[in-house]
Design an enzyme around this catalytic site. Structure first.
Site, PDB file in Angstrom:
ATOM      1  N   CYS A  55       0.891  -1.174  -0.091  1.00 57.42           N
ATOM      2  CA  CYS A  55      -0.042   0.010  -0.100  1.00 57.42           C
ATOM      3  C   CYS A  55       0.984   1.391   0.027  1.00 57.42           C
ATOM      4  O   CYS A  55       0.279   2.270  -0.501  1.00 57.42           O
ATOM      5  CB  CYS A  55      -0.909   0.143   1.169  1.00 57.42           C
ATOM      6  SG  CYS A  55      -1.991  -1.503   1.212  1.00 57.42           S
ATOM      7  N   HIS A 111      -3.449   7.220   3.020  1.00 60.28           N
ATOM      8  CA  HIS A 111      -3.814   5.718   2.376  1.00 60.28           C
ATOM      9  C   HIS A 111      -5.076   5.599   2.909  1.00 60.28           C
ATOM     10  O   HIS A 111      -5.545   5.741   3.996  1.00 60.28           O
ATOM     11  CB  HIS A 111      -2.932   4.779   2.713  1.00 60.28           C
ATOM     12  CG  HIS A 111      -3.298   3.371   2.348  1.00 60.28           C
ATOM     13  ND1 HIS A 111      -3.998   3.075   1.208  1.00 60.28           N
ATOM     14  CD2 HIS A 111      -3.267   2.161   3.178  1.00 60.28           C
ATOM     15  CE1 HIS A 111      -4.060   1.853   1.154  1.00 60.28           C
ATOM     16  NE2 HIS A 111      -3.958   1.243   2.299  1.00 60.28           N
ATOM     17  N   ASN A 149     -10.314  -0.301   0.067  1.00 58.25           N
ATOM     18  CA  ASN A 149      -9.019  -0.108  -0.020  1.00 58.25           C
ATOM     19  C   ASN A 149      -8.316  -0.624  -1.223  1.00 58.25           C
ATOM     20  O   ASN A 149      -8.386  -1.753  -1.568  1.00 58.25           O
ATOM     21  CB  ASN A 149      -8.263  -0.981   1.238  1.00 58.25           C
ATOM     22  CG  ASN A 149      -6.687  -1.014   1.333  1.00 58.25           C
ATOM     23  OD1 ASN A 149      -5.878  -0.419   0.417  1.00 58.25           O
ATOM     24  ND2 ASN A 149      -6.263  -1.449   2.543  1.00 58.25           N
TER      25      ASN A 149
END
Ligand code: UT7
Length: 331
Positions: A115, A258, A288
């Site tokens: 990520c 994020h 996500n």
């Protein structure tokens, strides 16, 4: 604060057409509820790739970013793609995107830092530009998390989504001399790798009938542990990037964290003393999307006019590895 080397000249995104809401999990036999998912994560829906691939989504994002930057594919020197979900294991997704968009002069390669990968990719691209390797870079994140998600595991399958984001990076000079990356920070801790990983299907235990049967090629996550580390590491990363830019939270026009969980986002903002009005949240619409989450958000805040040239943006990410990273950019 250092003189910026590279600035963001254009942004783009590529989002799959199909939307899957929290209510759609019932139809695939997942015992969950809209209320649970929203309360624990803030997610309402996510986009899932059907016909799209990492290459097609990444190429769409790249074309949009090039068009907005006024750059032709033939001018691109380097393509850096962040992905934890490459279309194929060999070669890199970056070369497929290169072929698709016709960036025939470019060098193209992938970066794998989960990520945090897009902030890693941006930092690598900036370093290459400082070293004189090129003048015009495409920095892309393309993720098809749905392909590595175990759709029978309710603790993970409700969290992820697919998508891509991209920027064109150009040299900070002339009229753009003050724009660009003001500070960057990256860290990793490989001792914690097993808290968020895909156990098998790599070269240690190649894909096989056994791997298929025990579903060990899919993402496994110790959610609560990851949550704790994410809160701690993203807070630290904000401090590092702000220190590097000689700024405090009050100097920041917009925080783009994020997008994994709205509770992690709120904790990060609180630590950095940035009010939620100055925090961009779209995890409710995309889930996500791993390393694509920050460049997708960046495209949205630029296109909606929420930020403009000169705005100071703090970006921060955390993911598998563990990896974490942060950056202050003057747009
Ligand atoms: O992008 C990379 C970084 N990733 C992250 O940052 C993710 C970090 N982790 C998280 O965001 C959160 O830990 C989750 C959203 C994944 C989970 O939230 P949580 O508050 O940590 O819940 P939990 O995992 O501790 O589970 C609580 C309960 C459990 O039941 P018991 O053991 O308390 O009876 C789970 O079995 O919720 C249950 N549960 C569910 N219930 C309904 C787990 N998944 C679901 C579900 N629907 N989908």
């Amino acid at each position: 604060m250092k003189r910026p080397v590279a600035y963001i000249a254009g942004t783009g995104k590529g989002i799959p057409a199909h939307v899957m809401t929290n209510h759609d999990f019932a139809a695939i036999g997942i015992e969950t509820s809209h209320e649970w998912i929203v309360e624990r994560s803030g997610i309402h829906e996510r986009h899932i790739a059907k016909a799209e691939t990492g290459c097609s989504l990444g190429s769409e994002a790249a074309r949009q970013a090039m068009q907005r930057a006024g750059v032709d594919a033939g001018e691109i020197d380097v393509i850096v793609v962040s992905t934890a979900t490459p279309d194929r294991l060999l070669p890199a997704t970056a070369v497929d995107i290169q072929a698709e968009i016709g960036a025939s002069r470019a060098a193209a390669f992938d970066i794998s830092a989960a990520c945090s990968g897009w902030l890693y990719a941006l930092t690598v691209a900036e370093g290459m530009m400082a070293a004189g390797t090129g003048e015009t870079f495409l920095v892309i994140a393309a993720e098809k998390m749905s392909a590595i998600t175990d759709w029978t595991d309710r603790s993970t399958c409700v969290l992820f989504g697919d998508g891509a984001g991209a920027v064109v990076l150009k040299r900070s000079e002339g009229a753009h001399a003050n724009r660009g990356i003001l500070s960057a920070y990256m860290r990793s801790d490989g001792t914690l790798a097993d808290l968020l990983y895909r156990p098998n299907g790599g070269s240690t235990t190649p894909f096989s009938a056994e791997v298929l049967a025990d579903r060990s090629h899919y993402v496994k996550m110790s959610g609560r542990e990851v949550f704790k580390h994410a809160v701690r590491s993203m807070a630290d990363a904000c401090d590092r990037a702000l220190d590097g830019a000689k700024m405090s939270g009050s100097d920041i026009d917009l925080l783009i964290p994020h997008q994994a969980n709205v509770r992690i986002i709120e904790a990060t903002a609180k630590h950095a003393s940035i009010p939620m009005e100055k925090v961009y949240v779209n995890v409710d619409r995309y889930g996500n999307t791993s390393s694509a989450s920050i460049p997708i958000a960046l495209e949205e805040v630029v296109e909606s006019g929420r930020v403009r040239d000169g705005s100071r943006i703090l970006m921060v990410a955390f993911g598998a590895g563990f990896t974490w990273a942060s950056m202050v950019v003057r747009l």
